[in-house]
Structure formats: structure tokens, C-alpha cells
Scaffold this active site. Structure first.
Site, short mmCIF file in Angstrom:
data_model
loop_
_atom_site.label_atom_id
_atom_site.label_comp_id
_atom_site.label_asym_id
_atom_site.label_seq_id
_atom_site.Cartn_x
_atom_site.Cartn_y
_atom_site.Cartn_z
CB CYS A 1 72.40 4.15 49.34
SG CYS A 1 73.36 2.91 49.52
CB CYS B 1 -0.98 0.22 1.21
SG CYS B 1 -0.15 0.34 2.93
#
Length: 514
Positions: A316, A162
Site C-alpha cells: 500500500c 661516564c
């Protein structure tokens, strides 16, 4: 596809058409180049892209408005329609299917009409278009409505629905899904394409307008010589002949009619003198975590036993891994037990393991320092570029203030606007010179490049200092500002020209592959 410059994409899956590769149409105009008008009314570009531009760092291109693009399409529709004797609406579908390769379409159609039409989603040709009508005993397969007054529609595939459902389907495809060129019949599995004439029969004007906009976009998107301006809300396209294979030796900067400047190769903002591939690598380097890794390598080491990352937090050299408690020397990475009483002096400096560790750390630190040298200068100019809008507002305010405090007219105070634009352009160029320099291999050309870079940098700084002077001093400095503006533009042009010429000749040597 034989090469990245072929304009024809592969046909849809399931298509067994045996088409020959061809060349796509090219309608190029010019800025300062030589062009010949072709059969489409466009321009056939016949020279190398590096021949006779206005300046060494410029390329030929043409700006196209939406009407220009539609006109180009229509000329091709009508030309091909007159040759293969099909309606313009169907020719449009065929050309889009063939990615606008007219020669290939005509040749293939003449060899096997039915196969071409079927592959493009058209089926058998026809000249009369169906119209909505009522059909006795019809029931819509979508909404299941029926009735003697129910208007229906079907294309030549004869899949009927449609009108309301057909219209809703087409409207959704165009408005919500953004489709136009390849909208298929609503019937499941049907590959027939809805053409523009069918669509006009079923949808409202606003949907038709949107449909045309989408078709225009597909035309530009399908052609390698066309690109949209990436600026927001800009509807201009640019036609440029630069190929992907040439992007390692040219930076194709173009500018649309709205004064938006961008690179045709990657659509990023103007990044001369750096090629697109180099820009991509630089941006990735700036965004990812590689430099964080470099910092870690420069400031930390891994435990020789468990490989945990350790950062030195004291003077260190005696290190104890918190994870595995292994004790080692920070300097040579050897076991601390072998150091005897040499608490603060590593006696294993000459050992290979220690030398390698220190060399790796030194290389990492040097790499980081080198990157930061270029990045900090790049970022400084990038920040300036981001302030372009504020700079213009500040300039406009200065111009207004200068006009009100002196006898100068609005035209006379335009020197500030000229200086502002020069600063922005020079900073944009300087920004990318640092990314360019980061990847350059050291040689005599590198020193020349850095000399030009230094000259431009100093000129920009001098102009910037004058530009920032109080408004009441600007009238006296007008001549100096104009002279320095001209000098900045000249230094920028020299830098870009020298760089572009060497890039074309592939004389630059980079420490990465482009």
C-alpha cells in the site's frame, strides 16, 4: 618548498639558513633505457620517463641491494669530503641534514661554514676525534659515579659523561628508539649530533650493525626517487624517476629481485591500469559507508514532516510515520488527505514534489546498481588473487600427478605453472580494470576499453576451464593450454598497452578529479 618534487625539506625549526633550492642527485639505472654514468658512479637519467621503455605500460627503474645503497652513500661522502675538506663522518651528517643535495650543501658551506655546521648539529669543525679518558674530580651527571679510574667521554661540545652512561644512552637510541641520523648529545638542550665514528668508539658490534641498517633506511626514505620494496622481510630498494606530478598519467609498476611486484607511486600491489589516485578513491569507496547510504536512499524515504527514515514494508502507498503519525503518499510524498479515495493509484505523479522524489530515488538506485556491477566483478577477481598461494599448491600437485601418470618429464609439465602464472597476472589486471571502468566517462574510447576487457575476460575463463580439467586429460590438452596461455598474455598486454598510451596522453576522461 616550491613544488612537491623538491627533494630538500625545510631545515629544523629555529634555523635561519638562507639556502637556494637545488636538485637532488639521481643515480638511476635502467631496464631497457639510455643512461649516462655520472660522477658518483651511478647513472644520470636524462630522458623523459616515458621514452623508450620496453613496453608502453612499463617504466625505467633500477633495483638496489643494501650493499648498493651503502656504496652510493659512501661515494657521495668521499666526493663531498674531498671538496669541503671535512672528515667523512661529519660529511655524512651534513648530507643527511641537506637531504642528500650535494650541490646545495657545497654552495652553502662555501658561503658560511660556521652557520652550516651549527645548523646541522656539528658546531666547529675538527679533524681529531676525542677518546675515552679519566678526568680528575669528575662526577657523572647521569649516574653520579666518580673515581680516579672512571672512564669518561665527551664530544667537542665538552658535555662529559661516564662511558657506561654514554654507551647505554646510545644503545637505547639505536636499539629501542630506532634513531641513527639525528642522535644528539645526551646533555639536555645540546643539539650536537653523534657521528658514526663517535658511536663506534662507545657501542658493541651489534649496535653498530643496527645503526648502519637504520642509516641505510634513512637514505632511501629521504630520497623521492628511492623506495623500499613493501614485501615483508624484503631488503631491496627500487630507484625510479617517476615524479608525483606524473602519477595521474602513468602507473609505475616495478619488481624487486625477490620477484615482488608493486606500484612505485603508492607501494600497493600492482594495480595497472588504474592510476594511484583512482585506486585510492576506489578503495575508500569500497571501505566506507557511502554505498550503505545509497542502499538506504534507494529503498527508504524520509517522513516529509519529521524527516524520520521510513522503509516501505507493504504494497500500500498509504504511509503513516510511526514517530509523528503523519500520513503521506509513498509515491509522491504528498499529504495522504489530498488523495481522496485513490488508495492504490497516486494522482499526484506529475507534481514536482513527487517527480523530484521519484527521480532522486531512481538516481540513487541506478548509482547503487552501477557500483555493484563493477564491485562484484572486482571482488570476484580479488578473491581469486587472494587464492594465489592455494592455486600454486594446487598447480604443483597437478604437475606432480601428471608426471607420475604419464611419460612426461618435470620440464614438460611446466606448462601448467606457466598457465597458472598467466591466470594470476590476468586476474590481477582484470580486477583493476573494473575500478578503472567505474570512473570512466562514456565515449568511444570507453567502448574500445570494454571490448579489450571482454576479450581478456573470455580468454581467462577459457584457460581457467581447461586448467580445471581432470589430470588425466591435461596431457592431451597441453598444446591447447599453451596456446590459450599465450593468447591470454597477449590480450593482457594489448589492454595494458592501449590503456597506458592513452593515459600518458591524458586522453581518458574520468568522472572524478585525479
Amino acid at each position: 618548498m616550491d613544488s612537491e618534487d623538491d627533494f630538500m625539506s625545510d631545515p629544523p625549526s629555529g634555523d635561519d639558513l638562507d639556502f637556494d633550492e637545488g636538485t637532488q642527485d639521481s643515480e638511476l639505472g635502467s631496464i631497457g633505457g639510455d643512461f649516462d654514468q655520472d660522477q658518483d658512479g651511478g647513472f644520470a637519467y636524462e630522458k623523459d620517463i616515458f621514452t623508450n621503455p620496453q613496453k608502453p605500460y612499463e617504466v625505467e627503474y633500477k633495483i638496489l641491494s643494501p650493499p648498493d645503497i651503502q656504496s652510493q652513500q659512501q661515494r657521495q661522502f668521499e666526493e663531498v669530503s674531498s671538496i669541503i675538506e671535512l672528515p667523512v663522518e661529519q660529511v655524512a651528517i651534513l648530507l643527511r641534514f641537506m637531504r642528500w643535495n650535494k650541490e646545495r650543501l657545497i654552495e652553502s658551506y662555501m658561503d658560511n661554514q660556521e652557520k652550516v655546521l651549527e645548523s646541522a648539529g656539528l658546531g666547529s669543525s675538527f679533524t681529531e676525534y676525542p677518546k675515552p679518558k679519566t678526568v680528575k674530580g669528575f662526577i657523572c651527571d647521569i649516574c653520579y659515579e666518580d673515581g680516579p679510574s672512571l672512564l669518561t667521554y665527551a664530544m667537542k661540545c665538552d658535555h662529559r659523561f661516564c662511558v657506561d652512561c654514554y654507551t647505554h644512552y646510545l644503545t637505547q637510541k639505536v636499539k629501542e628508539e630506532g634513531e641513527a641520523a639525528r642522535i644528539q648529545c645526551p646533555f639536555d638542550g645540546c643539539q650536537r649530533i653523534v657521528d658514526s665514528k663517535t658511536l663506534k668508539v662507545l657501542v658493541d658490534r651489534d649496535v653498530q650493525d643496527r645503526y648502519q641498517v637504520l642509516l641505510t633506511r634513512t637514505y632511501v626514505d629521504d630520497k623521492d626517487n628511492l623506495k623500499w620494496c613493501p614485501a615483508p622481510d624484503c631488503d631491496y630498494a627500487v630507484d625510479c624517476a617517476v615524479k608525483k606530478r606524473d602519477l595521474h598519467r602513468v602507473v609505475p609498476t616495478v619488481r624487486c629481485s625477490n620477484d615482488h611486484s608493486f606500484c612505485f607511486g603508492c607501494t600497493l600491489a600492482d594495480h595497472r591500469p588504474a592510476p594511484c589516485a583512482l585506486v585510492k578513491k576506489w578503495l575508500k569507496k569500497c571501505e566506507d559507508d557511502s554505498e550503505t547510504s545509497n542502499w538506504i536512499s534507494a529503498n527508504t524515504k524520509e517522513c516529509p514532516k519529521c524527516n524520520s527514515t521510513i522503509e516501505k514494508n507493504g504494497g500500500c502507498n498509504h504511509m503513516t510515520c510511526r514517530k509523528c503519525k503523519h500520513e503521506f503518499c509513498w509515491m509522491c510524498m504528498g499529504p495522504w488527505s489530498e488523495h481522496g479515495t485513490s488508495w492504490y493509484n497516486c494522482n499526484r505523479f506529475e507534481e514536482k514534489s513527487g517527480a523530484d522524489a521519484r527521480d532522486a530515488q531512481a538516481r540513487s538506485r541506478h548509482s547503487l546498481e552501477r557500483y555493484l556491477h563493477y564491485y562484484n566483478r572486482y571482488a570476484n577477481h580479488e578473491q581469486s588473487a587472494k587464492l594465489d598461494k592455494d592455486l600454486w599448491l594446487k598447480t604443483e600437485k597437478k604437475m606432480t600427478s601428471l608426471q607420475s601418470h604419464t611419460n612426461m618429464s618435470w620440464i614438460e609439465v611446466q606448462f601448467l605453472d606457466t598457465a597458472s602464472k598467466a591466470l594470476q597476472a590476468c586476474r590481477q589486471t582484470l580486477k583493476w580494470t573494473y575500478a578503472f571502468a567505474f570512473y570512466l566517462q562514456r565515449n568511444n574510447m570507453t567502448e574500445m576499453f570494454e571490448d579489450n576487457q571482454k576479450d581478456l575476460e573470455m580468454a581467462v575463463e577459457n584457460l581457467s576451464q581447461m586448467f580445471e580439467r581432470p589430470v588425466q586429460e591435461l596431457e592431451v590438452l597441453k598444446v591447447d593450454i599453451l596456446d590459450k596461455t599465450t593468447y591470454c598474455n597477449q590480450r593482457r598486454e594489448i589492454l595494458l598497452s592501449v590503456t597506458a598510451e592513452s593515459l600518458k596522453k591524458e586522453q581518458w576522461k574520468f568522472n572524478v578529479d585525479l
